[in-house]
Scaffold this active site. Structure first.
Site, mmCIF file in Angstrom:
data_model
loop_
_atom_site.group_PDB
_atom_site.id
_atom_site.type_symbol
_atom_site.label_atom_id
_atom_site.label_comp_id
_atom_site.label_asym_id
_atom_site.label_seq_id
_atom_site.Cartn_x
_atom_site.Cartn_y
_atom_site.Cartn_z
ATOM 1 C CB SER A 113 -0.851 -0.027 1.265
ATOM 2 O OG SER A 113 -1.255 1.274 1.610
ATOM 3 C CB SER A 114 0.497 4.603 -1.491
ATOM 4 O OG SER A 114 -0.785 4.936 -1.023
ATOM 5 C CB CYS A 115 -0.373 3.821 4.090
ATOM 6 S SG CYS A 115 -0.374 2.095 4.560
ATOM 7 C CE LYS A 146 -0.880 -4.659 3.181
ATOM 8 N NZ LYS A 146 -0.995 -5.878 2.406
ATOM 9 C CG HIS A 185 -10.019 3.183 2.021
ATOM 10 N ND1 HIS A 185 -10.012 1.808 2.024
ATOM 11 C CD2 HIS A 185 -8.882 3.556 2.656
ATOM 12 C CE1 HIS A 185 -8.922 1.390 2.635
ATOM 13 N NE2 HIS A 185 -8.217 2.418 3.024
ATOM 14 N NE ARG A 215 -5.272 10.068 1.539
ATOM 15 C CZ ARG A 215 -4.746 11.019 2.324
ATOM 16 N NH1 ARG A 215 -4.073 12.020 1.790
ATOM 17 N NH2 ARG A 215 -4.878 10.955 3.632
ATOM 18 C CG ASP A 275 -7.354 16.883 7.217
ATOM 19 O OD1 ASP A 275 -8.513 16.587 6.851
ATOM 20 O OD2 ASP A 275 -6.932 18.046 7.304
HETATM 21 P P1 GDP Z 1 -6.211 7.305 3.968
HETATM 22 O O1 GDP Z 1 -5.912 7.513 2.511
HETATM 23 O O2 GDP Z 1 -5.424 6.213 4.596
HETATM 24 O O3 GDP Z 1 -6.099 8.587 4.760
HETATM 25 O O4 GDP Z 1 -7.707 6.760 4.100
HETATM 26 P P2 GDP Z 1 -9.184 7.259 3.740
HETATM 27 O O5 GDP Z 1 -9.503 6.932 2.330
HETATM 28 O O6 GDP Z 1 -10.062 6.655 4.793
HETATM 29 O O7 GDP Z 1 -9.212 8.849 3.919
HETATM 30 C C1 GDP Z 1 -8.669 9.740 2.991
HETATM 31 C C2 GDP Z 1 -9.048 11.179 3.344
HETATM 32 O O8 GDP Z 1 -10.440 11.386 3.043
HETATM 33 C C3 GDP Z 1 -8.856 11.571 4.809
HETATM 34 O O9 GDP Z 1 -8.384 12.906 4.841
HETATM 35 C C4 GDP Z 1 -10.286 11.512 5.354
HETATM 36 O O10 GDP Z 1 -10.498 12.335 6.476
HETATM 37 C C5 GDP Z 1 -11.065 12.035 4.142
HETATM 38 N N1 GDP Z 1 -12.508 11.734 4.157
HETATM 39 C C6 GDP Z 1 -13.498 12.618 3.894
HETATM 40 N N2 GDP Z 1 -14.706 12.043 4.035
HETATM 41 C C7 GDP Z 1 -14.489 10.750 4.367
HETATM 42 C C8 GDP Z 1 -15.352 9.647 4.642
HETATM 43 O O11 GDP Z 1 -16.580 9.753 4.625
HETATM 44 N N3 GDP Z 1 -14.747 8.454 4.918
HETATM 45 C C9 GDP Z 1 -13.386 8.316 4.952
HETATM 46 N N4 GDP Z 1 -12.849 7.114 5.206
HETATM 47 N N5 GDP Z 1 -12.556 9.347 4.718
HETATM 48 C C10 GDP Z 1 -13.090 10.552 4.440
#
Ligand code: GDP
Length: 327
Positions: A113-115, A146, A185, A215, A275
């Protein structure tokens, strides 16, 4: 570079075939006419149990393994259930890699994963940036597991000469994703929120965080294409990034989703939610230099995924991925 022929009757095991990534690889293998694709549900095989995994490998002897199994989830489960994310994933990677070594798998592709890259990583993130700085706290447990998986593949390659490779996909989306709002996500979460908002009289959707993090999103069918490409063509110790090369802010993503799903919805931002990483964009020059590129652009990919979601809303909303070995 030696190319793997991947005979149509090769025994190919897709670990995690019910999840977003595994199901896309499975679809792709079936489309290409592979006749001996092997899968096991988590009821049949607990991938955290080395003895069970050894037994399964001894009985089935896969020639190739796509290791796409794991406990996965969005920013909230990732940050609130670190023990499960670390324990399940470390075990799943270790048992499958070890069994692949013991029972003579020709080649294994491990999906990361990119994380894995540091929180303050220069963007776009190069493969060489691994372990150059502290990780993003909201996904540290998953990232550590990972990273251990990458190191495991490298160690088995160095010590035992196994042809085990690692691919690091960016944020993915597509059919069979998790749409359960606590675990999803951002992309599937927003899709569901707009879908439900569209039925309200004054539609409104709450976006977590500030909307400023950036992202990159890749359709999982493009990832499956890259996985087959890499299984055939890549044989190096260095993990390799898989992405589309462009990113956008969460606000822009929300606006795009609104346009496709619920054009009249109002957006609000809930700054009490995290965030996470400020930006995650992969440097994909290594893969592009080999001649691979994605085909599905984000707007088209979201439209296709939304069609799938509408057809499968009920089962998609149930959220059946948050248990070990099902990702
Ligand atoms: P990340 O890429 O590991 O940070 O995982 P996520 O896909 O869960 O979140 C990506 C970004 O989208 C973060 O900044 C979240 O706060 C934002 N985000 C906005 N709305 C949502 C939501 O409804 N669900 C999730 N999971 N993330 C959200």
């Amino acid at each position: 570079m030696s190319e793997e022929r991947l005979a149509r009757n090769a025994r190919i095991y897709v670990a995690g075939h019910r999840g977003l990534v595994g199901s896309a690889i499975l679809r792709r293998l079936q489309e290409e006419g592979f006749s001996r694709v092997l899968t096991a549900t988590r009821e049949q095989l607990d991938l955290r149990d080395q003895a069970a995994v050894n037994y399964w490998f001894r009985a089935n002897r896969p020639d190739y393994v796509f290791l796409a199994a794991g406990t996965v989830g969005g920013i909230l489960p990732n940050s609130t259930r670190p023990a499960e994310f670390l324990y399940d994933n470390m075990l799943i990677h270790a048992t499958v890699v070890h069994a692949a070594y013991l029972y003579g798998t020709r080649k294994l592709l491990y999906l990361g994963s990119s994380c894995i890259y540091p929180r303050e990583c220069p963007q776009p993130m190069k493969e060489e940036s691994l372990l150059t700085g502290p990780l993003e706290p909201t996904n540290e447990a998953y990232a550590v597991a990972k990273i251990a998986g990458i190191k495991l593949c490298q160690a088995y390659r160095r010590q035992y000469g196994c042809n085990f490779i690692s691919a690091m996909p960016t944020n993915l989306y597509g059919p069979n994703d998790t749409f359960d709002l606590r675990n999803a996500h951002v992309l599937p979460a927003l899709m569901r929120k707009f879908h439900e908002a569209a039925r309200e009289e004054t539609p409104s959707v709450t976006v977590w965080g500030t909307g400023t993090p950036r992202r990159e999103f890749l359709h999982v069918d493009d990832l499956a294409d890259a996985c087959l490409f890499l299984m055939r063509r890549y044989a190096s110790e260095m993990h390799i990034n898989v992405g589309c090369g462009t990113d956008l802010s969460i606000r822009k993503l929300a606006e795009l989703m609104r346009e496709i799903v619920a054009p009249y919805a109002r957006l609000t931002f809930d700054a009490s939610k995290p965030d996470g990483m400020p930006r995650k964009l992969l440097d994909t020059r290594r893969l592009r230099a080999m001649g691979w590129q994605p085909r599905i652009d984000l707007r088209e990919g979201i439209r296709k995924t939304y069609e799938w979601f509408r057809e499968h809303a009920e089962e998609a909303i149930e959220g059946r991925r948050m248990t070990p070995a099902s990702a």
